[in-house]
Design an enzyme around this catalytic site. Structure first.
Site, PDB file in Angstrom:
ATOM      1  N   HIS A 162      93.593 102.958  14.081  1.00 26.67           N
ATOM      2  CA  HIS A 162      93.173 101.864  14.953  1.00 26.67           C
ATOM      3  C   HIS A 162      94.068 101.933  16.188  1.00 26.67           C
ATOM      4  CE1 HIS A 162      92.176  97.473  15.760  1.00 26.67           C
ATOM      5  NE2 HIS A 162      93.167  97.725  16.582  1.00 26.67           N
ATOM      6  N   ARG A 200      91.105  87.933  24.604  1.00 24.73           N
ATOM      7  CA  ARG A 200      92.239  86.988  24.574  1.00 24.73           C
ATOM      8  C   ARG A 200      93.537  87.765  24.514  1.00 24.73           C
ATOM      9  NH1 ARG A 200      93.704  88.321  19.592  1.00 24.73           N
ATOM     10  NH2 ARG A 200      92.085  88.736  18.057  1.00 24.73           N
TER      11      ARG A 200
END
Lengths: 447, 74
Positions: free
Chosen positions: A208, A292
């Site tokens: 990831h 965000r």
């Protein structure tokens, strides 16, 4: 300029946003639940509004309560932090209707990125790579096998109109493909009333890797390099680092540029993160976008010398990228460990009052937390106690500093995952940079 | 002759839902109460086969680790 900012969050991120907003000379208020009334940052707020209850729905998710507090205190803007309402398009809309700025993207962009298929479609159109996949499979066995060979094994057979992982069947080779397709079709027709399936390349032991992006309202985009967040347990990140080990720098930077351009094409103007899967044989593929501040933003700040919260606030106020953040340089390496209140062997939550809370200090060590000695980790919210960030001139130095820092850390009361964190930091695969999302589940048990 | 067995909370949390009723026959590990703590749902199972005789908590109650939350006869 936002003279007064209300933080609609708690814990480490509330303390973190407050630190920057105060340094910028802004007046800062918080909302808090009754259980969080004693947390240090609450006492340091210029104004505070106590929610009627402790549950998230009665406090940090109570949109009307938060907007009423913002209006009562005359706040110009609401900082949503991460989690809770930070990616809730309805809340962003309500803020706009109430005349309070939401520090984040527009409701439309939040909605588009929150809907995963729509996000994939938009990001593919904006030029980001996707996991290789076939079109809808035809009926004939011969054509199915041909599609499998063209894609390359292993593959995942997925319902075309499904979700939630239902009906997905792996096939490791062509010998397994026809049976997997038959099973997937059968589940898909029962679950979704649609037997259409397609093939997606199965990414085994993926990494990831995510790219920190910022865009100003004039469409100027920058990336702030990448973070590797492969070390996860049940999709919960545990160790994060900047930059990503064992991937050529040129490949990372090229993908960072593409990610920044793709986000700018969405009409986005704030900070955000493009999460991608990475496999050396397949390269990058888009996973999702977070609109965000990330929990792991600190490692990026440490290697770029930036303050992402300041960048976020100033971009929201309408400043131009060049004024807010010149093109960053990557210096050194930074690794973050998340300390969770959980049993390191059973992974069960372990709330409780904190007696000792001796956090590490020293050059290159940063601790982000909302707690202190004498406060309580309650069962109402997530289990994160603190983030310990260690930065060194290179990865081995950062890892060594982080290990030493965690060994200095003394938290009594709740059990913590520190033994697990130290176990990971000594793991041969982790140390050599062979990280992947299955690393924790493959570790030997903690003795 | 049957004995009474306490069913205790495995951790501090709030009661998310009550899965069994008084009078229910349950097998070992059948969920009796589901707790919520730190955004996780944690079932508390029956320690043995038996019949639930008392449920001592209601939904949304805060419970401590080790607290008796139900009783059963085994």
């Amino acid at each position: 300029m936002y003279k007064t900012i209300l933080i609609a969050n708690r814990g480490a991120v509330a303390a973190r946003v407050m630190r920057t907003a105060k340094r910028m000379g802004r007046e800062v208020g918080v909302v808090h639940s009754p259980a969080d009334a004693d947390l240090p940052y609450v006492g340091q707020a210029a104004f505070r509004a106590e929610a009627p209850g402790n549950r998230a729905s009665e406090s940090y998710l109570d949109q009307d309560f938060i907007i009423a507090a913002a209006k009562r205190f005359g706040a110009d803007a609401i900082h949503p932090g991460y989690g809770f309402l930070s990616e809730n398009p309805g809340f962003a809309q309500k803020c706009a209707e109430a005349g309070v700025a939401f520090i984040g993207p527009s409701p439309d962009v939040i909605r588009a990125m929150g809907e995963k298929t729509e996000a994939r479609r938009k990001m593919a159109a904006a030029g980001l790579p996707m996991v290789p996949s076939s079109g809808a499979l035809p009926d004939s066995d011969e054509a199915v096998l041909k599609a499998g060979d063209e894609l390359g094994y292993p593959v995942l057979v997925k319902p075309a109109n499904g979700g939630g992982g239902i009906g997905m069947q792996p096939a490791l080779s062509s010998r397994e493909l026809l049976a997997a397709v038959a099973r997937a079709r059968s589940v898909a027709s029962r679950a979704f009333a649609d037997a259409e399936v397609y093939l997606e390349r199965l990414v085994e032991r993926p990494r990831h890797i995510e790219f920190q992006i910022a865009v100003d309202r004039f469409g100027k985009a920058r990336h702030f390099f990448e973070r590797d967040c492969s070390v996860q347990r049940r999709h919960q990140k545990v160790i994060e680092e900047a930059g990503a080990p064992a991937v050529p720098r040129a490949e990372l930077d090229a993908m960072g540029e593409r990610a920044a351009a793709a986000v700018a094409a969405l009409g986005y103007s704030t900070i955000g993160t493009v999460e991608m899967l990475y496999h050396p044989d397949i390269g990058f593929s888009f996973l999702e976008m977070n609109t965000r501040l990330q929990v792991e933003h600190g490692v990026t700040e440490e290697v770029t010398g930036t303050d992402l919260v300041e960048i976020q606030i100033r971009l929201a106020e309408g400043e131009a990228m060049d004024a807010v953040a010149p093109r960053p340089k990557l210096t050194g390496h930074s690794v973050q460990a998340r300390i969770y209140a959980e049993d390191p062997k059973t992974f069960l939550p372990s709330p409780g009052a904190i007696a000792d809370f001796d956090m590490p200090e020293g050059e290159g060590i940063r601790v982000d937390t909302g707690f202190a000695a004498g406060t309580t980790i309650t069962p109402f919210y997530d289990p994160m106690i603190a983030k310990v960030i260690a930065t060194g001139t290179d990865r081995p130095e950062a890892i060594a500093k982080l290990s030493a820092a965690l060994r200095q850390t003394r938290i009594s009361g709740p059990k913590t995952n520190i033994p697990l964190l130290l176990h990971i930091l000594q793991d041969a695969d982790f140390v050599s940079g062979r990280v992947h999302t299955g690393l924790i589940s493959g570790l030997s048990p903690i003795s | 002759m049957s004995k009474t067995k306490d069913i205790r909370s495995s951790l501090t949390g709030t009661v998310w839902k009550i899965d069994a009723s008084v009078g229910d026959s349950v097998s070992e590990d059948d969920p009796v109460v589901t707790l919520e703590s730190m955004k996780m749902e944690i079932p508390v199972g029956a320690p043995l086969d038996g019949v639930i005789t008392e449920i001592l908590v209601t939904e949304n109650d805060l419970v401590e680790e080790g607290q008796v939350i139900a009783r059963m006869s085994v």
